[in-house]
Design a protein around this motif. Structure first.
Motif, PDB file in Angstrom:
ATOM      1  N   ALA A 115      -1.589   4.045  13.797  1.00 62.87           N
ATOM      2  CA  ALA A 115      -2.223   4.173  12.485  1.00 62.87           C
ATOM      3  C   ALA A 115      -1.308   4.943  11.525  1.00 62.87           C
ATOM      4  CB  ALA A 115      -3.572   4.877  12.616  1.00 62.87           C
ATOM      5  N   GLU A 116      -0.661   5.984  12.030  1.00 58.92           N
ATOM      6  CA  GLU A 116       0.260   6.754  11.198  1.00 58.92           C
ATOM      7  C   GLU A 116       1.465   5.903  10.792  1.00 58.92           C
ATOM      8  OE1 GLU A 116       1.837  10.052   9.144  1.00 58.92           O
ATOM      9  OE2 GLU A 116      -0.178   9.578   9.835  1.00 58.92           O
ATOM     10  N   ALA A 117       1.988   5.135  11.721  1.00 61.81           N
ATOM     11  CA  ALA A 117       3.116   4.261  11.418  1.00 61.81           C
ATOM     12  C   ALA A 117       2.711   3.217  10.375  1.00 61.81           C
ATOM     13  CB  ALA A 117       3.617   3.585  12.690  1.00 61.81           C
ATOM     14  N   ARG A 118       1.520   2.664  10.521  1.00 62.33           N
ATOM     15  CA  ARG A 118       1.047   1.670   9.554  1.00 62.33           C
ATOM     16  C   ARG A 118       0.887   2.301   8.170  1.00 62.33           C
ATOM     17  NH1 ARG A 118      -0.490  -3.010   8.671  1.00 62.33           N
ATOM     18  NH2 ARG A 118      -0.746  -4.004  10.664  1.00 62.33           N
ATOM     19  N   ARG A 119       0.347   3.535   8.113  1.00 62.08           N
ATOM     20  CA  ARG A 119       0.173   4.233   6.836  1.00 62.08           C
ATOM     21  C   ARG A 119       1.534   4.448   6.166  1.00 62.08           C
ATOM     22  NH1 ARG A 119       0.761   8.986   4.868  1.00 62.08           N
ATOM     23  NH2 ARG A 119       1.290   9.996   6.820  1.00 62.08           N
ATOM     24  N   ILE A 120       2.518   4.875   6.941  1.00 60.60           N
ATOM     25  CA  ILE A 120       3.862   5.099   6.391  1.00 60.60           C
ATOM     26  C   ILE A 120       4.465   3.800   5.898  1.00 60.60           C
ATOM     27  CG2 ILE A 120       6.220   5.752   7.023  1.00 60.60           C
ATOM     28  CD1 ILE A 120       4.921   7.862   8.893  1.00 60.60           C
ATOM     29  N   LEU A 121       4.306   2.730   6.683  1.00 66.34           N
ATOM     30  CA  LEU A 121       4.844   1.425   6.266  1.00 66.34           C
ATOM     31  C   LEU A 121       4.158   0.914   5.004  1.00 66.34           C
ATOM     32  CD1 LEU A 121       5.368  -0.372   9.677  1.00 66.34           C
ATOM     33  CD2 LEU A 121       7.127   0.273   8.033  1.00 66.34           C
ATOM     34  N   GLU A 122       2.837   1.127   4.889  1.00 69.23           N
ATOM     35  CA  GLU A 122       2.131   0.691   3.687  1.00 69.23           C
ATOM     36  C   GLU A 122       2.627   1.440   2.452  1.00 69.23           C
ATOM     37  OE1 GLU A 122      -1.943   1.250   4.827  1.00 69.23           O
ATOM     38  OE2 GLU A 122      -2.060  -0.736   5.771  1.00 69.23           O
ATOM     39  N   GLN A 123       2.885   2.757   2.602  1.00 71.09           N
ATOM     40  CA  GLN A 123       3.440   3.521   1.482  1.00 71.09           C
ATOM     41  C   GLN A 123       4.818   2.989   1.106  1.00 71.09           C
ATOM     42  OE1 GLN A 123       3.574   7.561   2.806  1.00 71.09           O
ATOM     43  NE2 GLN A 123       1.444   7.994   2.260  1.00 71.09           N
ATOM     44  N   GLU A 124       5.631   2.748   2.117  1.00 65.19           N
ATOM     45  CA  GLU A 124       6.979   2.238   1.867  1.00 65.19           C
ATOM     46  C   GLU A 124       6.924   0.853   1.228  1.00 65.19           C
ATOM     47  OE1 GLU A 124      10.864   2.830   1.530  1.00 65.19           O
ATOM     48  OE2 GLU A 124       9.470   4.297   2.357  1.00 65.19           O
ATOM     49  N   LEU A 125       5.971   0.024   1.653  1.00 60.95           N
ATOM     50  CA  LEU A 125       5.819  -1.303   1.065  1.00 60.95           C
ATOM     51  C   LEU A 125       5.434  -1.198  -0.409  1.00 60.95           C
ATOM     52  CD1 LEU A 125       5.763  -4.377   1.410  1.00 60.95           C
ATOM     53  CD2 LEU A 125       3.365  -4.166   2.085  1.00 60.95           C
ATOM     54  N   ARG A 126       4.522  -0.282  -0.733  1.00 61.42           N
ATOM     55  CA  ARG A 126       4.137  -0.103  -2.141  1.00 61.42           C
ATOM     56  C   ARG A 126       5.350   0.301  -2.985  1.00 61.42           C
ATOM     57  NH1 ARG A 126      -0.552   2.085  -0.049  1.00 61.42           N
ATOM     58  NH2 ARG A 126       0.213   4.212  -0.223  1.00 61.42           N
ATOM     59  N   ARG A 127       6.156   1.248  -2.480  1.00 59.62           N
ATOM     60  CA  ARG A 127       7.352   1.678  -3.213  1.00 59.62           C
ATOM     61  C   ARG A 127       8.344   0.529  -3.360  1.00 59.62           C
ATOM     62  NH1 ARG A 127       8.261   6.210   0.511  1.00 59.62           N
ATOM     63  NH2 ARG A 127       6.432   7.469   0.224  1.00 59.62           N
TER      64      ARG A 127
END
Length: 192
Positions: A115-127
């Motif tokens: 879940a933490e990895a997915r959250r980080i990837l989602e933030q990176e995807l938004r950027r």
């Protein structure tokens, strides 16, 4: 008296030179006795190539010193069936089955990590998507507005090419993050 002192000095120098020559010749003889000629037979280096080295495809290695580092031995038995020399079964390939119970991660903890990895990837995807949108806006479909300092066509075309490269890089970043999220989703689905 001076003649005797100079003779003693000459004798001392001669003794040192003679000693060095004897030591050097002894070292050469020892090296020759040990078979200092190194042969390369395929991927093997040896100083004992056998009676007919040419028939084995061996060549004499010329010049330079050669250092051999012995590689680590694997735990496989003679048959190569995955058992070690002690007879116990040892997995050949890595993976979850090769881990001991102490090394295994609790499923709840793994879900938290995912879940933490997915959250980080989602933030990176938004950027990355924001960078892509800005790059596309700057590129303006290959017709960005000219700037005052771009008097010549070459300078303008160089900037257009730079903007195009920036768009392509941003698109590749977004695609890579989406692939990683897909992998994370597939591995998260396997653990549930």
């Amino acid at each position: 008296m001076k003649a005797r002192q100079s003779e003693r000095r000459v004798c001392a120098v001669c003794a040192v030179v003679l000693g060095a020559a004897v030591a050097l010749s002894c070292g050469t003889l020892v090296a020759q006795a040990q078979g200092s000629t190194i042969w390369r037979c395929g991927n093997e280096y040896t100083n004992q190539p056998g009676p007919n080295p040419a028939a084995r495809g061996c060549r004499e290695v010329q010049g330079g010193n050669l250092t051999i580092v012995q590689g680590a031995r694997t735990g496989q038995g003679a048959a190569g069936n995955g058992t070690s020399a002690r007879g116990a079964s040892a997995p050949v390939a890595g993976g979850a089955a090769a881990r001991s119970p102490v090394e295994r991660v609790d499923p709840d903890q793994q879900r938290q990590r995912d879940a933490e990895a997915r959250r980080i990837l989602e933030q990176e995807l938004r950027r990355a998507e924001e960078r892509l949108a800005q790059a596309r806006a700057d590129y303006a479909d290959g017709r960005p507005p000219r700037r005052a300092h771009e008097a010549g066509e070459a300078a303008y075309q160089a900037r257009v090419q730079e903007l195009r490269t920036r768009v392509e890089r941003a698109e590749a970043d977004v695609a890579a993050i989406r692939r990683e999220m897909g992998r994370l989703g597939a591995s998260a689905g396997e653990t549930r």
